[in-house]
Design a protein around this motif. Structure first.
Motif, mmCIF file in Angstrom:
data_model
loop_
_atom_site.group_PDB
_atom_site.id
_atom_site.type_symbol
_atom_site.label_atom_id
_atom_site.label_comp_id
_atom_site.label_asym_id
_atom_site.label_seq_id
_atom_site.Cartn_x
_atom_site.Cartn_y
_atom_site.Cartn_z
ATOM 1 N N ILE A 420 0.820 -1.219 0.000
ATOM 2 C CA ILE A 420 0.000 0.000 0.000
ATOM 3 C C ILE A 420 0.849 1.264 0.000
ATOM 4 O O ILE A 420 0.321 2.380 0.017
ATOM 5 N N SER A 421 2.144 1.121 -0.054
ATOM 6 C CA SER A 421 3.056 2.247 0.167
ATOM 7 C C SER A 421 2.897 3.381 -0.841
ATOM 8 O O SER A 421 3.202 4.537 -0.525
ATOM 9 N N ALA A 422 2.393 3.109 -2.047
ATOM 10 C CA ALA A 422 2.265 4.158 -3.063
ATOM 11 C C ALA A 422 1.346 5.286 -2.608
ATOM 12 O O ALA A 422 1.477 6.430 -3.077
ATOM 13 N N LEU A 423 0.437 4.984 -1.693
ATOM 14 C CA LEU A 423 -0.491 6.019 -1.234
ATOM 15 C C LEU A 423 0.224 7.165 -0.539
ATOM 16 O O LEU A 423 -0.282 8.285 -0.495
ATOM 17 N N ALA A 424 1.402 6.905 -0.001
ATOM 18 C CA ALA A 424 2.153 7.957 0.685
ATOM 19 C C ALA A 424 2.555 9.076 -0.268
ATOM 20 O O ALA A 424 2.835 10.200 0.172
ATOM 21 N N ALA A 425 2.567 8.786 -1.565
ATOM 22 C CA ALA A 425 2.968 9.793 -2.549
ATOM 23 C C ALA A 425 1.803 10.634 -3.044
ATOM 24 O O ALA A 425 2.012 11.605 -3.788
ATOM 25 N N LEU A 426 0.578 10.277 -2.651
ATOM 26 C CA LEU A 426 -0.589 11.051 -3.081
ATOM 27 C C LEU A 426 -0.704 12.298 -2.210
ATOM 28 O O LEU A 426 -1.122 12.230 -1.051
ATOM 29 N N GLN A 427 -0.374 13.439 -2.760
ATOM 30 C CA GLN A 427 -0.255 14.655 -1.962
ATOM 31 C C GLN A 427 -1.586 15.262 -1.539
ATOM 32 O O GLN A 427 -1.620 16.152 -0.686
ATOM 33 N N SER A 428 -2.694 14.790 -2.120
ATOM 34 C CA SER A 428 -4.009 15.318 -1.733
ATOM 35 C C SER A 428 -4.765 14.383 -0.800
ATOM 36 O O SER A 428 -5.816 14.752 -0.275
ATOM 37 N N LEU A 429 -4.254 13.165 -0.588
ATOM 38 C CA LEU A 429 -4.971 12.178 0.211
ATOM 39 C C LEU A 429 -5.055 12.616 1.671
ATOM 40 O O LEU A 429 -4.036 12.774 2.340
ATOM 41 N N LYS A 430 -6.282 12.804 2.146
ATOM 42 C CA LYS A 430 -6.509 13.249 3.523
ATOM 43 C C LYS A 430 -7.058 12.141 4.410
ATOM 44 O O LYS A 430 -6.772 12.103 5.605
ATOM 45 N N ILE A 440 -3.016 -5.979 4.682
ATOM 46 C CA ILE A 440 -2.471 -4.804 3.996
ATOM 47 C C ILE A 440 -0.960 -4.792 4.182
ATOM 48 O O ILE A 440 -0.454 -4.644 5.306
ATOM 49 N N GLY A 441 -0.214 -4.930 3.079
ATOM 50 C CA GLY A 441 1.240 -4.962 3.150
ATOM 51 C C GLY A 441 1.890 -3.595 3.164
ATOM 52 O O GLY A 441 1.377 -2.651 2.564
ATOM 53 N N ARG A 442 2.995 -3.495 3.883
ATOM 54 C CA ARG A 442 3.820 -2.283 3.991
ATOM 55 C C ARG A 442 2.992 -1.087 4.494
ATOM 56 O O ARG A 442 3.168 0.051 4.068
ATOM 57 N N LEU A 443 2.124 -1.371 5.437
ATOM 58 C CA LEU A 443 1.272 -0.325 6.003
ATOM 59 C C LEU A 443 2.078 0.782 6.648
ATOM 60 O O LEU A 443 1.709 1.962 6.580
ATOM 61 N N GLU A 444 3.190 0.427 7.253
ATOM 62 C CA GLU A 444 3.999 1.424 7.968
ATOM 63 C C GLU A 444 4.533 2.519 7.050
ATOM 64 O O GLU A 444 4.846 3.628 7.501
ATOM 65 N N GLN A 445 4.571 2.253 5.753
ATOM 66 C CA GLN A 445 5.079 3.260 4.810
ATOM 67 C C GLN A 445 4.141 4.463 4.676
ATOM 68 O O GLN A 445 4.525 5.517 4.189
ATOM 69 N N LEU A 446 2.889 4.310 5.140
ATOM 70 C CA LEU A 446 1.961 5.442 5.103
ATOM 71 C C LEU A 446 2.436 6.601 5.961
ATOM 72 O O LEU A 446 2.028 7.750 5.757
ATOM 73 N N ALA A 447 3.296 6.321 6.913
ATOM 74 C CA ALA A 447 3.812 7.385 7.784
ATOM 75 C C ALA A 447 4.629 8.410 6.999
ATOM 76 O O ALA A 447 4.894 9.512 7.495
ATOM 77 N N GLY A 457 -9.176 2.109 10.756
ATOM 78 C CA GLY A 457 -8.865 0.719 10.467
ATOM 79 C C GLY A 457 -8.980 -0.111 11.723
ATOM 80 O O GLY A 457 -9.593 0.304 12.717
ATOM 81 N N SER A 458 -8.394 -1.290 11.703
ATOM 82 C CA SER A 458 -8.454 -2.176 12.869
ATOM 83 C C SER A 458 -7.528 -1.664 13.962
ATOM 84 O O SER A 458 -6.663 -0.795 13.734
ATOM 85 N N TYR A 459 -7.696 -2.230 15.169
ATOM 86 C CA TYR A 459 -6.806 -1.829 16.260
ATOM 87 C C TYR A 459 -5.352 -2.152 15.909
ATOM 88 O O TYR A 459 -4.446 -1.372 16.188
ATOM 89 N N ARG A 460 -5.138 -3.306 15.302
ATOM 90 C CA ARG A 460 -3.767 -3.692 14.953
ATOM 91 C C ARG A 460 -3.142 -2.686 13.991
ATOM 92 O O ARG A 460 -1.963 -2.329 14.128
ATOM 93 N N GLN A 461 -3.911 -2.204 13.036
ATOM 94 C CA GLN A 461 -3.391 -1.211 12.095
ATOM 95 C C GLN A 461 -3.139 0.123 12.784
ATOM 96 O O GLN A 461 -2.140 0.802 12.510
ATOM 97 N N PHE A 462 -4.033 0.495 13.696
ATOM 98 C CA PHE A 462 -3.818 1.705 14.497
ATOM 99 C C PHE A 462 -2.521 1.596 15.294
ATOM 100 O O PHE A 462 -1.703 2.527 15.331
ATOM 101 N N ALA A 463 -2.316 0.447 15.938
ATOM 102 C CA ALA A 463 -1.117 0.260 16.757
ATOM 103 C C ALA A 463 0.152 0.329 15.910
ATOM 104 O O ALA A 463 1.195 0.828 16.366
ATOM 105 N N THR A 464 0.077 -0.149 14.681
ATOM 106 C CA THR A 464 1.230 -0.092 13.784
ATOM 107 C C THR A 464 1.605 1.339 13.433
ATOM 108 O O THR A 464 2.784 1.712 13.403
ATOM 109 N N LEU A 465 0.596 2.170 13.179
ATOM 110 C CA LEU A 465 0.844 3.518 12.654
ATOM 111 C C LEU A 465 0.919 4.612 13.713
ATOM 112 O O LEU A 465 1.497 5.672 13.470
ATOM 113 N N ASN A 466 0.360 4.372 14.882
ATOM 114 C CA ASN A 466 0.120 5.438 15.846
ATOM 115 C C ASN A 466 1.337 6.301 16.159
ATOM 116 O O ASN A 466 1.243 7.525 16.226
#
Length: 497
Positions: A420-430, A440-447, A457-466
């Motif tokens: 999912i890492s490509a989403l980090a490059a979308l400059q308008s994504l809010k 969902i792979g490479r979720l941490e790249q959203l940071a 998202g799920s609690y696990r995804q929240f815990a990954t990104l928080n």
């Protein structure tokens, strides 16, 4: 003329409602009017200027001049106008808005050329429209505000409105209500024989007042038309409530979960804005060519396949075609007003056809057939897309969205994404929502995203990104189950922010 009608209103109410005349303020000066005009960037119509030179509004606790709606002072008008001006950039087009008569008022939530002449204390107004639609007149009196989705031309001029109030009062067609309270007496007056909000009366008044628009077909003619229809259509119309003439003027029509296939009677409904026809047997859309005010069309679960009849609908904004037989969306390229599409059974043919609809800003897709990476790239051609929902999809990555530079909101429901890492490059994504989408792979790249403001998202995804973002991101929505311990950790994290 303004002075004449104000004098007649207050004189006629001198005994039953003396508080009205007593609540009116002294005149506004020319300098006050000019300063208000300059602040708003408008020029007051002569009638509005005359009204304020007679009275600069009225006391807050007085009975409203406009059948209970308070007449705003210049200061009050400017304060209300500034509230709407501050919201205009983000919310002017939000929601559903209908104009009566059609084309007379620009269909929007906010227009800074609408001057609030009165208010009800709840964000709703009578106002003067200085930016009318093609069939309207500058200076017409309209309703607008938080609860006013349907906007009416109440009067062609302010003078007409005051004349209508004066004549209504003279005829005694009004109600004064008095309630004793601890701090005094609360006085309210309204149009008609019941205490009712004036804006709620508009739908049953002959408008515009003084010069009402006449119906193209009389009640008798409408009944004759109804009797000429087959029994099934007669039953539908009668069961939907109101007369045949009312049906023709209806703004929303709902016929669902039936055996409806013949749409010819709908050709008479030239004012309809929303047609909900899901779960029927509709194939031929040809009669809808006449529904030129149509904004929303729901055709889910119908065997329709040909959309060519929709090409001539200049206001059509939203279409739901879930579980239909439509494969060719090319006719919709001519519908420049189109903003939202909901579709299912997505394959390469559908994506190729959709890729030409660059006017679309919201898209919801579900029930996918096998697609290649090149097929997915077709979605990237929707350069104006702002919101995308994908349901039940399996993706290797999200790089196909890099062409959607205006994308603000992405919803993935019951989805699997390898990277999912490509989403980090979308400059308008809010906003990103992952509903029942745990794989969902490479979720941490959203940071690395510099634009993302809200994640669900799920609690696990929240815990990954928080703790990965270097700025605040809204994690206030968790989707799915949490243990008691997880709820405590999540809540403490929010409090810590």
């Amino acid at each position: 003329m303004i002075t004449r009608w104000i004098d007649e209103i207050t004189f006629s109410l001198r005994e039953s409602l003396p508080e009205l005349a007593a609540s009116l303020y002294p005149p506004a000066g020319e300098a006050e009017i000019a300063a208000t005009e300059q602040e708003m960037g408008v020029k007051f119509p002569d009638a509005l200027r005359e009204l304020y030179k007679l009275h600069n509004g009225q006391h807050d606790d007085g009975p409203g001049l406009f059948f209970g709606l308070q007449f705003l002072s210049l200061e009050g008008m400017l304060a209300q106008w500034k509230v709407w001006e501050e919201l205009a950039d983000d919310f002017a087009e939000e929601g559903d808005h209908y104009a009566v008569p059609a084309e007379a008022i620009k269909e929007a939530y906010i227009n800074v050329k609408w001057l609030p002449l009165s208010h009800d204390g709840g964000g709703n107004h009578l106002g003067m429209d200085l930016d009318p639609g093609t069939a309207g007149v500058a200076g017409q009196v309209i309703n607008f505000g938080r609860d006013e989705a349907t906007k009416y031309v109440i009067a062609i001029t302010l003078t007409d409105l005051l004349q209508f109030i004066a004549e209504t009062v003279k005829d005694g067609h009004y109600t004064v209500s008095r309630e004793t309270e601890e701090d005094g007496e609360d006085v309210f007056w309204s149009y008609g024989d019941k205490a009712v909000h004036f804006l709620d009366v508009l739908k049953r008044l002959a408008l515009p007042v003084i010069h009402p628009v006449q119906s193209a077909m009389s009640e008798v003619e409408a009944e004759e038309w109804l009797n000429s229809l087959d029994e099934a259509w007669q039953a539908r119309i009668r069961e939907s409530g109101g007369s045949a003439a009312d049906f023709m003027k209806r703004k929303t029509i709902l016929f669902t979960q039936g055996d409806l296939s013949d749409l010819r009677p709908l050709a008479r409904c030239t004012e309809v804005r929303e047609l909900i026809l899901s779960r029927n047997q509709i194939v031929d859309l040809e009669p809808l060519r006449h529904c030129v005010q149509l904004k929303k069309l729901y055709l889910a679960r119908n065997p329709v396949s040909d959309l060519s009849a929709l090409q001539q609908l200049p206001k059509l904004q939203e279409i739901n075609l879930v579980e239909t037989s439509v494969r060719n969306f090319t006719p919709l390229a001519a519908v420049k007003s189109l903003r939202s599409l909901t579709l299912s059974n997505i394959d390469a043919e559908v994506l190729r056809s959709l890729s030409n609809l660059t006017q679309v800003t919201e898209l919801e897709l579900s029930a996918f057939k096998p697609l290649s990476s090149d097929d997915w790239l077709l979605l990237g051609q929707l350069k104006n897309l702002k919101k995308l929902t994908l349901k039940g999809v399996q993706l290797e990555d999200m790089s196909f969205l890099l062409g959607c530079r205006k994308l603000k909101q992405l919803i993935l429901e019951d989805a699997e994404v390898g990277d999912i890492s490509a989403l980090a490059a979308l400059q308008s994504l809010k906003t990103l929502e992952l509903a029942s989408s745990d794989e969902i792979g490479r979720l941490e790249q959203l940071a690395k995203s510099e634009s993302l403001l809200e994640f669900s998202g799920s609690y696990r995804q929240f815990a990954t990104l928080n703790n990965l973002f270097n700025r605040k991101v809204d994690f206030s929505k968790i989707i799915g189950h949490m243990t008691d311990e997880e709820k405590t950790l999540w809540r403490n994290s929010l409090l810590g922010d």
